[in-house]
Design a protein around this motif. Structure first.
Motif, PDB file in Angstrom:
ATOM      1  N   ALA A 116       8.528  -6.101   7.677  1.00 36.43           N
ATOM      2  CA  ALA A 116       9.503  -5.064   7.349  1.00 36.43           C
ATOM      3  C   ALA A 116      10.277  -4.619   8.591  1.00 36.43           C
ATOM      4  O   ALA A 116      11.485  -4.375   8.559  1.00 36.43           O
ATOM      5  N   LYS A 117       9.552  -4.546   9.741  1.00 36.85           N
ATOM      6  CA  LYS A 117      10.199  -4.129  10.989  1.00 36.85           C
ATOM      7  C   LYS A 117      11.266  -5.131  11.419  1.00 36.85           C
ATOM      8  O   LYS A 117      12.386  -4.775  11.809  1.00 36.85           O
TER       9      LYS A 117
ATOM     10  N   LEU B 281      16.701  -5.699   5.620  1.00 38.37           N
ATOM     11  CA  LEU B 281      15.621  -5.062   4.840  1.00 38.37           C
ATOM     12  C   LEU B 281      16.201  -4.484   3.544  1.00 38.37           C
ATOM     13  O   LEU B 281      16.882  -3.474   3.549  1.00 38.37           O
ATOM     14  N   ASP B 282      15.900  -5.179   2.421  1.00 39.26           N
ATOM     15  CA  ASP B 282      16.367  -4.660   1.139  1.00 39.26           C
ATOM     16  C   ASP B 282      15.234  -3.863   0.465  1.00 39.26           C
ATOM     17  O   ASP B 282      14.082  -3.883   0.904  1.00 39.26           O
ATOM     18  N   ASP B 283      15.586  -3.164  -0.613  1.00 43.38           N
ATOM     19  CA  ASP B 283      14.608  -2.301  -1.285  1.00 43.38           C
ATOM     20  C   ASP B 283      13.436  -3.090  -1.838  1.00 43.38           C
ATOM     21  O   ASP B 283      12.282  -2.650  -1.788  1.00 43.38           O
ATOM     22  N   GLU B 284      13.706  -4.253  -2.416  1.00 45.44           N
ATOM     23  CA  GLU B 284      12.631  -5.049  -3.033  1.00 45.44           C
ATOM     24  C   GLU B 284      11.586  -5.449  -2.004  1.00 45.44           C
ATOM     25  O   GLU B 284      10.379  -5.292  -2.217  1.00 45.44           O
TER      26      GLU B 284
ATOM     27  N   PHE C 139      11.109  -4.059   0.909  1.00 46.14           N
ATOM     28  CA  PHE C 139      10.493  -2.835   1.444  1.00 46.14           C
ATOM     29  C   PHE C 139       9.358  -2.341   0.518  1.00 46.14           C
ATOM     30  O   PHE C 139       8.247  -2.074   0.963  1.00 46.14           O
ATOM     31  N   TYR C 140       9.657  -2.249  -0.785  1.00 45.98           N
ATOM     32  CA  TYR C 140       8.642  -1.744  -1.713  1.00 45.98           C
ATOM     33  C   TYR C 140       7.484  -2.724  -1.882  1.00 45.98           C
ATOM     34  O   TYR C 140       6.329  -2.313  -2.041  1.00 45.98           O
ATOM     35  N   ASP C 141       7.774  -4.037  -1.849  1.00 48.07           N
ATOM     36  CA  ASP C 141       6.689  -5.031  -1.907  1.00 48.07           C
ATOM     37  C   ASP C 141       5.757  -4.869  -0.711  1.00 48.07           C
ATOM     38  O   ASP C 141       4.530  -4.929  -0.839  1.00 48.07           O
ATOM     39  N   SER C 142       6.369  -4.675   0.478  1.00 44.44           N
ATOM     40  CA  SER C 142       5.553  -4.515   1.691  1.00 44.44           C
ATOM     41  C   SER C 142       4.709  -3.246   1.609  1.00 44.44           C
ATOM     42  O   SER C 142       3.532  -3.237   1.973  1.00 44.44           O
ATOM     43  N   ILE C 143       5.348  -2.163   1.122  1.00 42.37           N
ATOM     44  CA  ILE C 143       4.600  -0.898   1.004  1.00 42.37           C
ATOM     45  C   ILE C 143       3.433  -1.048   0.024  1.00 42.37           C
ATOM     46  O   ILE C 143       2.318  -0.565   0.270  1.00 42.37           O
ATOM     47  N   ASP C 144       3.683  -1.754  -1.120  1.00 39.90           N
ATOM     48  CA  ASP C 144       2.602  -1.965  -2.101  1.00 39.90           C
ATOM     49  C   ASP C 144       1.457  -2.750  -1.487  1.00 39.90           C
ATOM     50  O   ASP C 144       0.278  -2.463  -1.719  1.00 39.90           O
ATOM     51  N   ILE C 145       1.794  -3.781  -0.706  1.00 40.19           N
ATOM     52  CA  ILE C 145       0.758  -4.594  -0.045  1.00 40.19           C
ATOM     53  C   ILE C 145      -0.068  -3.722   0.896  1.00 40.19           C
ATOM     54  O   ILE C 145      -1.305  -3.783   0.921  1.00 40.19           O
ATOM     55  N   ILE C 146       0.639  -2.886   1.682  1.00 44.65           N
ATOM     56  CA  ILE C 146      -0.064  -2.012   2.649  1.00 44.65           C
ATOM     57  C   ILE C 146      -0.970  -1.023   1.917  1.00 44.65           C
ATOM     58  O   ILE C 146      -2.112  -0.779   2.313  1.00 44.65           O
ATOM     59  N   ILE C 147      -0.471  -0.439   0.803  1.00 42.12           N
ATOM     60  CA  ILE C 147      -1.272   0.543   0.043  1.00 42.12           C
ATOM     61  C   ILE C 147      -2.521  -0.111  -0.538  1.00 42.12           C
ATOM     62  O   ILE C 147      -3.627   0.444  -0.479  1.00 42.12           O
ATOM     63  N   ARG C 148      -2.349  -1.329  -1.118  1.00 44.24           N
ATOM     64  CA  ARG C 148      -3.525  -2.023  -1.692  1.00 44.24           C
ATOM     65  C   ARG C 148      -4.567  -2.320  -0.617  1.00 44.24           C
ATOM     66  O   ARG C 148      -5.760  -2.133  -0.815  1.00 44.24           O
TER      67      ARG C 148
END
Length: 699
Positions: A496-497, A505-508, A510-519
């Motif tokens: 993401a960085k 960095l598009d929204d898709e 970004f949110y995929d990366s955030i979901d991976i980090i949260i899981r």
């Protein structure tokens, strides 16, 4: 001196003896009758409680089977896709019969439209049963778990219905039906024969009776009902289904448990037959012998008294009487002297207390030395002056002593110098001159309690050492389980960085990366919880599922991440005890097996785990093919600080603490043996650990 008693005097003594025997016999007959009735009432109540608990357990067990089967993916796919059903429910029923106490288990699949998709007991299917089953429309409209005992066209059964869902979508229902035969067989093993009769109002409803057995209009629900007992009941059925407390007939003690339906109407009658000779009446017989003995003593005493009076009135026997009196007096003095020697000379602390006034009537020399009071001062004290308890509490203890319901107590007693001592008191009522006193024997246990507390403190230290000894391995497991999620977090954040720096960095993404980090973070959090729970000290007993404890232990031991093959047989068994301590025992055993398997060159590394429940005991067997333990060391592995590993690998307290936990905290047994065994037609050799613990939740 020889003499002759007059005939009138002999007749008088005979008449008095007869009166005494009649009085004693009348009293004894009434008391024996009352005691026997109490014994039989207690037996009847106990049988009813056993049956009620057994029915409750069978209901829960049937529901557990339905809940387990509802998660089967094959059933879900069948109801969802309506393809050919490749699971033979009849075979499932047979497996349940083979591996459990269930003799007959019927399994029924119903789709969300009320169509019967599959029956284990019949080839019939694809018929709409919601039209004939009054409870189904409501369950299909509002799916929920249902568990009842009901009477159908075949039998009276335990019936559990559980909804089947797939990702939140309601697919249908699974219905598990069990029968009454296992209950009857279970009671038969305890020496109790059952005849289960379904109420006559259900006669026309049972169109295809499973047992094909009726007593008049009452259906017999258990196939193993004895013919002899059915013949007894058939003579007057109404007499047996209306038993209020119990009934004695021939050599049987008969009790009744009436099963009610949801409208509180009689559904069935469990008539229990127990061999009357199996009811222990020894205490009543001992009481009978005691009273008879007292009666004989009373008659002998009366004869002695009247004979003495007779001789006293005879002048020519004055010398003989005087000599006899002197002799009796000497015997009494000797007896008094022996009493004082036994009471006063004893090194044990002894007190005699009046339970009504609480006055201390007598003490021995050991009591004056222990408490520090002179005997004169001691006899001015009351029991309240020694005991550091509330007066009402002390009164309740005295009541228990006088009624012989409790005789051993732990008290804190105050000495003359103000020092407090822990004492163990053995107390019982005694009769002196027709008055009842409390006779107390006292033992100083102050040092014993201190030693016990010190031992408990050392044991707790041992437990902590055992966990600390495995801390390094636990930390290694934590690190091993964290590497992958941490790498995932790093990769997602770095990606993401980089995309941000290049403006891509598009929204898709970004949110995929955030979901991976949260899981990954949630996984790390769950891992922390697992290991934190393990290191918690258990302070009180709790009820837990043995299969959950086994899964947690395997997870903590990191067995599924190795090349070791696991073969597990573990039903859902509820047990009461210290959950984390049992996890520690299993973890110690798994770590030892893992270390042994890591040191061998076998292509196939095995651990076989078998857990079962038999007659109120849990049996846990853990077998590996790690080459076994040297015969000169196998008897020492439960000794503290003994280890077969290198000093850098083990402390030798793991299995010692495991043995302490099983024997002292679970009142069980643990042992080890080397064993040859076969698996997939290959021979193996290894170590088997066997654990046997009582299942207190069912005791």
């Amino acid at each position: 001196m020889p003499f002759k008693l007059k005939s009138a005097y002999i007749l008088f003594l005979f008449f008095i003896s007869i009166i005494v025997f009649v009085i004693v016999d009348h009293f004894l007959s009434n008391e024996i009758k009352l005691l026997t009735q109490d014994k039989y009432l207690h037996t009847s109540k106990n049988l009813n409680e056993q049956l009620q608990e057994t029915i409750k357990n069978k209901t829960f067990a049937t529901l557990n089977i339905a809940l387990s089967l509802s998660e089967n993916s094959g059933y879900k796919n069948f109801l969802k896709n309506k393809k050919v059903f490749d699971i033979d429910l009849k075979k499932v029923s047979l497996k349940l019969k083979e591996h459990s106490n269930f003799e007959n288990v019927w399994i029924h699949l119903i789709d969300k439209n009320g169509i019967s998709r599959y029956r284990s007991w019949s080839p019939k299917k694809d018929d709409n049963i919601s039209a004939v089953r009054s409870e189904l429309p409501a369950l299909l409209k509002n799916p929920k778990v249902s568990s009842v005992i009901s009477v159908g066209i075949f039998d009276m059964t335990f019936k559990s219905i559980v909804p089947i869902y797939d990702n939140g979508d309601f697919l249908g229902l699974i219905e598990v039906i069990t029968k009454m035969n296992s209950i009857a067989k279970g009671f038969e093993k305890r020496g109790i024969d059952l005849v289960i009769l379904v109420d006559k109002k259900f006669k026309n409803q049972i169109k295809k009776p499973f047992t094909k057995d009726f007593l008049d209009e009452y259906y017999v629900a258990n196939v193993n009902a004895k013919k002899e007992l059915k013949e007894i009941i058939k003579k007057d059925i109404n007499e047996y289904i209306t038993i209020k407390e119990y009934k004695i007939i021939k050599n049987y003690f008969v009790s009744l448990y009436t099963l009610k339906d949801f409208n509180n109407q009689n559904m069935a009658y469990f008539i229990m037959f127990k061999d009357i000779n199996s009811i222990n009446l020894n205490d009543i017989k001992e009481f009978e012998y005691f009273i008879k003995f007292i009666g004989i003593l009373l008659v002998l005493t009366l004869i002695t008294i009247f004979t003495t009076i007779y001789f006293y009135n005879k002048a020519k026997y004055t010398t003989t009487l005087e000599h006899d009196v002197k002799k009796r007096t000497k015997e009494l003095n000797d007896l008094t002297k022996k009493y004082h020697q036994i009471f006063e000379g004893s090194k044990t602390i002894k007190l005699i207390i009046d339970p009504k006034t609480k006055n201390i009537i007598d003490v021995n020399n050991s009591a004056t030395k222990f408490y520090g009071y002179s005997k004169e001062h001691f006899l001015k004290l009351k029991a309240d002056d020694l005991n550091i308890v509330n007066k009402d509490v002390l009164n309740s203890f005295f009541e228990k002593i006088l009624s012989n319901t409790q005789n051993i107590f732990i008290f804190k007693h105050k000495l003359s110098n103000g020092e407090i001592k822990d004492v163990e008191v053995y107390a019982s009522p005694i009769n002196i001159d027709t008055k009842t006193y409390i006779y107390s024997i006292i033992r100083d246990i102050t040092e014993d309690l201190k030693a016990k507390k010190e031992l408990e403190k050392k044991q707790k230290l041992f437990y902590q050492q055992a966990k600390m000894a495995s801390m390094g391995e636990m930390l290694e497991n934590i690190a091993h389980q964290w590497r992958q999620p941490l790498s995932t977090i790093t990769t997602a954040a770095s990606g993401a960085k980089i995309k941000k720096e290049f403006g891509e960095l598009d929204d898709e993404f970004f949110y995929d990366s955030i979901d991976i980090i949260i899981r990954a973070a949630n996984y790390l959090s769950h891992t922390i919880d697992d290991f934190r729970d393990f290191f918690k000290q258990s302070k009180k007993k709790e009820e837990f599922d043995l299969s959950n404890v086994l899964n947690n232990s395997i997870k903590l031991a990191h067995l599924k991440k190795t090349n070791i093959e696991l073969f597990i047989t573990c039903p859902h068994i509820k047990i009461t005890g210290f959950k984390n301590e049992l996890i520690q025992v299993l973890l110690n055993i798994f770590n030892n097996s893992k270390d042994a398997l890591n040191n061998i060159k076998n292509a196939q590394k095995l651990i076989k785990i078998d857990i079962k429940e038999i007659d109120g005991f849990i049996f846990i067997s853990i077998l590996d093919n790690g080459g076994g333990i040297a015969e000169d060391k196998i008897d020492k592995i439960f000794e503290p600080y003994f280890t077969t590993k290198h000093k850098s690998q083990g402390t030798g307290i793991g299995l010692y603490m495991s043995e302490q936990i099983i024997t002292k905290h679970f009142q069980g047994e643990i042992n080890v043996q080397n064993e040859n065994f076969s698996h997939n037609e290959k021979k193996h050799f290894g170590t088997k650990i066997k654990i046997k613990i009582p299942n207190k939740s069912n005791s």
